[in-house]
Structure formats: structure tokens, C-alpha cells
Design an enzyme around this catalytic site. Structure first.
Site, short mmCIF file in Angstrom:
data_model
loop_
_atom_site.label_atom_id
_atom_site.label_comp_id
_atom_site.label_asym_id
_atom_site.label_seq_id
_atom_site.Cartn_x
_atom_site.Cartn_y
_atom_site.Cartn_z
N TYR A 177 0.78 -2.27 -12.29
CA TYR A 177 -0.65 -2.54 -12.77
C TYR A 177 -0.71 -1.82 -14.01
CZ TYR A 177 -0.93 -3.12 -7.66
OH TYR A 177 -0.39 -3.85 -6.40
N CYS A 212 -12.27 0.42 -30.02
CA CYS A 212 -13.42 0.76 -30.22
C CYS A 212 -14.57 1.03 -28.94
CB CYS A 212 -14.16 -0.15 -31.21
SG CYS A 212 -13.19 -0.67 -32.58
N GLU A 213 -14.29 1.89 -28.14
CA GLU A 213 -14.91 2.17 -26.94
C GLU A 213 -14.63 3.69 -26.59
OE1 GLU A 213 -16.04 0.14 -24.29
OE2 GLU A 213 -15.53 -1.71 -25.08
N GLY A 249 0.63 -1.33 0.00
CA GLY A 249 0.07 -0.10 0.02
C GLY A 249 0.59 1.17 0.01
N1 LLP Z 1 -0.73 -7.25 -0.39
C1 LLP Z 1 -2.00 -7.42 -0.60
C2 LLP Z 1 -2.60 -8.41 0.10
C3 LLP Z 1 -2.57 -6.72 -1.71
O1 LLP Z 1 -3.75 -7.21 -1.89
C4 LLP Z 1 -1.96 -5.89 -2.46
C5 LLP Z 1 -2.69 -5.28 -3.36
C6 LLP Z 1 -0.54 -5.59 -2.19
C7 LLP Z 1 0.13 -6.43 -0.96
C8 LLP Z 1 0.15 -4.65 -2.78
O2 LLP Z 1 -0.39 -3.48 -2.89
P1 LLP Z 1 0.59 -2.04 -3.40
O3 LLP Z 1 1.80 -2.06 -2.48
O4 LLP Z 1 0.94 -2.37 -4.73
O5 LLP Z 1 -0.35 -0.76 -3.49
N2 LLP Z 1 -4.78 -2.36 -9.68
C9 LLP Z 1 -4.76 -1.32 -8.77
C10 LLP Z 1 -4.16 -1.67 -7.57
C11 LLP Z 1 -4.97 -2.93 -6.79
C12 LLP Z 1 -3.96 -3.61 -5.55
C13 LLP Z 1 -4.44 -4.67 -5.11
N3 LLP Z 1 -3.79 -5.17 -3.90
C14 LLP Z 1 -4.25 -0.14 -9.49
O6 LLP Z 1 -3.91 -0.21 -10.31
O7 LLP Z 1 -4.19 0.75 -8.68
#
Ligand code: LLP
Length: 420
Positions: free
Chosen positions: A371, A342-343, A240
Site C-alpha cells: 500500500y 503544498c499541504e 488481513g
Molecule cells: N482480500 C480482500 C477482499 C481485501 O479487501 C483485502 C484488502 C485483502 C484481501 C488483503 O488484505 P491484507 O492482507 O493486505 O491486509 N490501504 C490500506 C489497506 C487496505 C486493505 C484493503 N483490502 C492500508 O494501507 O493499510
């Protein structure tokens, strides 16, 4: 030089010009800076020095072998959430002790695979999953190292509600009020060794309050579980950590480190962290060419060879990604930067102030190392783009561009029909 900057007016990734990369790898392509990834790993690792700890990169952010190799060489572990991610991690040379296995909907075969790989920890998200894991472990003749993924039910403030996970009622984790009962159950089940408490409260968390409040709940829970006889050895504070996409600040790693290391030290446990985006977002740019510049109504469109199929974040989360031309910027323009899909929702940026960009020019779409590629799709039968890793003055295509044949590889034109 780390990352993306201009040299003699032209955008480079480390020492390599983006123009040269476009010539060598074609467009669209994802371009990653190895130096940025190493630098960010080193800085986070240093910020956690006050406690025994291990950093487990959340592989979902970018599972490219090229990137995994950089992080593994730096000493990083991984956090995986599916059998597929586990497969990728093992193939990249991570060993069981380097791997945390999480995920809200693990299947039985995935639990079996995690046990066979001898992972460091399986973070369990429900009582039902715990019971299933117990059965699978007993059947496999092993004891599963278990963490309880708790939903600490804290106030989560971040950019988009799709990426908040730790507030009351979210689908993730065991509600904090139920965690003690599930923990006691874990102590009574065969094949289960309860070793950790875990949370992941959300992504892109610019305020660290959710970490303070969440880890405080993990500390309380761990104490009670210990009193009940659980040998808690780890605290996993999740991922996060945020990154700046436009003019936000970089996160204060010292402040973050102080919160999570103090929590772990108060229990005398090893701290585990699982950031994904933090390591790779700023390390990546999507390199795309403007195919057409179209004036329609009172709008200007830059129609690019990349769009929502390569980078879903703008259309899915209304996400902002900085865009700049690769060539020396001149003049001014306000345009929608869109893809060929096409969106009407296929855009990289809306009403964006840019230099005066014309058809044929290259654009870099920044902060797309996390991502980006992993959320790309084949929609409109578009082959996936290559991933290019730059390291100093060298570069390599670490994932090849897909071909049309790849799009139909799994189809069977003369299938075997069976009787229902
Ligand atoms: N640990 C768990 C259990 C998670 O679900 C996630 C992310 C992370 C770690 C890593 O989170 P980060 O440090 O990358 O924030 N697709 C979305 C982000 C989805 C994150 C899902 N879980 C985007 O493009 O912002």
C-alpha cells in the site's frame, strides 16, 4: 541476508548498499527485497500445510510486475479486485486457475473479463451482482464458478476503522443473515456454479479472534448450503495478516494456520487465503533524500524529496513507518519528516526521534512495500517514482521513473468538440 540491515554501519538491502541504489536509481525510489517476499511466502505456505490449500496474494497491496514474478515463481496465486488487476495478473503469467476475482463494485465488463480469463472463483458480494453475473455467464455461454463473500459480522479490532470490513453494517459482502437466501438463489440461477464461501474481515488483524468467529460462521453456512444442494469445494478466509510497523510482534503463523486449516478440514474443502500486506510490507523501503533541514518556531523539519504523493499511509491513516538514515547514525534529533507537497498534511512522520540528520542525507522509510507505490498519486504534478528489486547482490529497476511527458500523455491539447 534478508531485507534491510547495516553492513559496516551503512544500510543495505540484501547485499546491495542503499547508497549505491540511490546513485543508480535516484531518489525517491521504492526498494524491495525479493528474499523477504520468498521467505514470507514459504513460511505462510508451511503454516497451512495441515489442509489442502492455495495462497492467493492480494495484488492490491503491490501490483508491481517484479514482485508478481517473484511470487508466481514461488508457487503463489493472486486475488484481484478489478479488471485492471486481472490484466496485470494475466500479463505477469498467472493463469485463470491461479486467480480469484473479488471486489464490492464489479462492473459488467469486469465480470465478462473474469469469465473470459476462466478464473478459479468470482467472489460475489450481493444478490444484484449474482443476478448480473448469471446474465453475463449465460450470454457468454459459460458457467461462472462462484463464491459468496459473506460479511460474518464479527468484532474486528485493528489499527484503523478504514481497514475493518467484517463488522455489521460494513459495505462489503452479503450480511451473514441473508447468505443462505442468496445461496439458494445461486442454486436456482442459470450460469452459476456455487462452489465457495468467502470472507475478508479486515486488514492488519493482530488478534485472530475475528478469524475464529468468522470461519465458524462460514462453516455453519457451508453446511446449510450443502444441505440445500450446493457442492461447496472451497473456503476463502481472506487476507488481513498483520505486520509489525514499530514494536509489535510478528503474527503467530502457527496459531493462524491452526484456526483456518481446522475450519477448512471440518468441511473437507480446499482452503484459500488472500493476504497482501503480509508478503510485501516488510520487503519494501521508500528511499528518500533530505532536501532541506528547516528550523521554524520550536520545530525542526526534514523536508524530503518524497511525501504523501509517494506514501499516503501516514497522512491517510496516521500510520507509523520506522525511518532511519542510510549512513551510520550519529547524534539525536526530534523532527517532522515531511514532503515537498503544498499541504500541511504532507508528512512521513511527526515529532520523530531520529539520529542527527542533515540536508543531503538519505533516509529509508520502512515497511512500505504494501500500500505504498499502489496508493501514490500525481498530485502537484509529481511523476511516479521507480520500483527497484534487489535479489542477493543484484538489483534491477522493475518499474521506471515516470517523466514529465508521462504526466500529460493522455491529455488532448486540441480536443474534438462534439455537439451536446
Ligand atoms: N482480500 C480482500 C477482499 C481485501 O479487501 C483485502 C484488502 C485483502 C484481501 C488483503 O488484505 P491484507 O492482507 O493486505 O491486509 N490501504 C490500506 C489497506 C487496505 C486493505 C484493503 N483490502 C492500508 O494501507 O493499510
Amino acid at each position: 541476508m534478508l531485507g534491510f540491515a547495516r553492513q559496516d554501519g551503512e544500510l543495505h538491502c540484501e547485499e546491495v548498499s542503499m547508497e549505491a541504489l540511490a546513485r543508480g536509481a535516484g531518489t525517491p525510489s521504492y526498494v524491495y527485497s525479493a528474499g523477504v517476499i520468498r521467505d514470507r511466502y514459504a513460511r505462510l505456505d508451511a503454516a497451512l500445510a495441515a489442509a489442502p490449500h492455495r495462497v492467493h496474494y492480494s495484488l492490491k497491496a503491490n501490483a508491481s510486475r517484479g514482485i508478481l514474478d517473484v511470487l508466481r515463481a514461488a508457487g503463489c496465486g493472486v486475488d484481484v479486485v478489478s479488471g485492471g488487476e486481472l490484466y496485470r495478473a494475466l500479463r505477469a503469467g498467472f493463469r485463470g486457475e491461479d486467480i480469484l476475482f473479488g471486489g464490492v463494485g464489479k462492473q459488467e465488463h469486469e465480470l465478462r473479463e473474469a469469465l473470459a480469463a476462466d478464473v478459479k472463483l468470482i467472489n460475489v458480494e450481493s444478490e444484484a451482482e449474482l443476478r448480473l453475473l448469471s446474465r453475463v455467464a449465460v450470454a457468454s455461454g459459460v458457467v461462472a464458478p462462484v463464491g459468496l463473500r459473506v460479511n460474518p459480522e464479527v468484532d474486528v479490532r485493528n489499527a484503523h476503522h478504514y481497514i475493518a470490513t467484517g463488522a455489521r453494517g460494513h459495505k462489503f459482502g452479503i450480511p451473514v443473515g441473508d447468505a443462505l437466501a442468496v445461496g439458494k438463489l445461486a442454486l436456482s440461477l442459470p450460469g452459476i456454479a456455487l462452489q465457495a464461501v468467502d470472507m475478508h474481515v479486515g486488514s492488519q488483524l493482530h488478534s485472530f479472534e475475528a478469524y475464529s468467529a468468522g470461519t465458524a460462521r462460514l462453516v455453519d453456512l457451508s453446511r446449510t448450503l450443502r444441505d440445500a444442494g450446493a457442492p461447496i469445494r472451497y473456503m476463502d478466509s481472506g487476507g488481513g495478516l498483520p505486520v509489525p510497523y514499530s514494536d509489535e510482534e510478528e503474527p503467530d503463523l502457527a496459531a493462524y494456520g491452526a484456526i483456518v486449516t481446522a475450519a477448512a478440514n471440518s468441511l473437507g474443502v480446499e482452503l484459500l487465503v488472500e493476504p497482501g500486506r503480509f508478503f510485501v510490507a516488510a520487503a519494501g523501503a521508500l528511499l528518500t533524500r533530505v532536501l532541506y533541514r528547516k528550523e521554524t518556531g520550536n520545530k525542526t523539519y526534514l523536508i524530503c524529496d518524497a511525501g504523501m504523493t509517494e506514501l499516503l499511509r501516514p497522512s491517510h491513516y496516521d500510520a507509523f513507518h520506522r525511518i532511519e538514515p542510510v549512513a551510520t547514525p550519529v547524534g539525536e534529533l526530534v523532527a517532522d519528516v515531511v514532503g515537498p507537497v503544498c499541504e500541511s498534511g504532507d508528512f512521513l512522520a511527526l515529532d520523530r526521534a531520529l539520529p542527527d540528520v542533515h540536508a543531503g542525507e538519505l533516509l529509508a522509510v520502512h515497511t512500505t512495500g504494501a500500500y505504498g507505490y499502489v496508493m501514490s498519486s500525481h498530485y502537484n504534478a509529481r511523476p511516479r517514482v521507480p520500483e527497484v528489486l534487489v535479489d542477493g547482490s543484484r538489483w534491477a529497476v522493475v518499474t521506471a521513473r515516470e517523466t514529465y511527458a508521462d504526466l500529460v500523455r493522455l491529455e488532448d491539447p486540441s480536443p474534438t468538440w462534439r455537439q451536446g
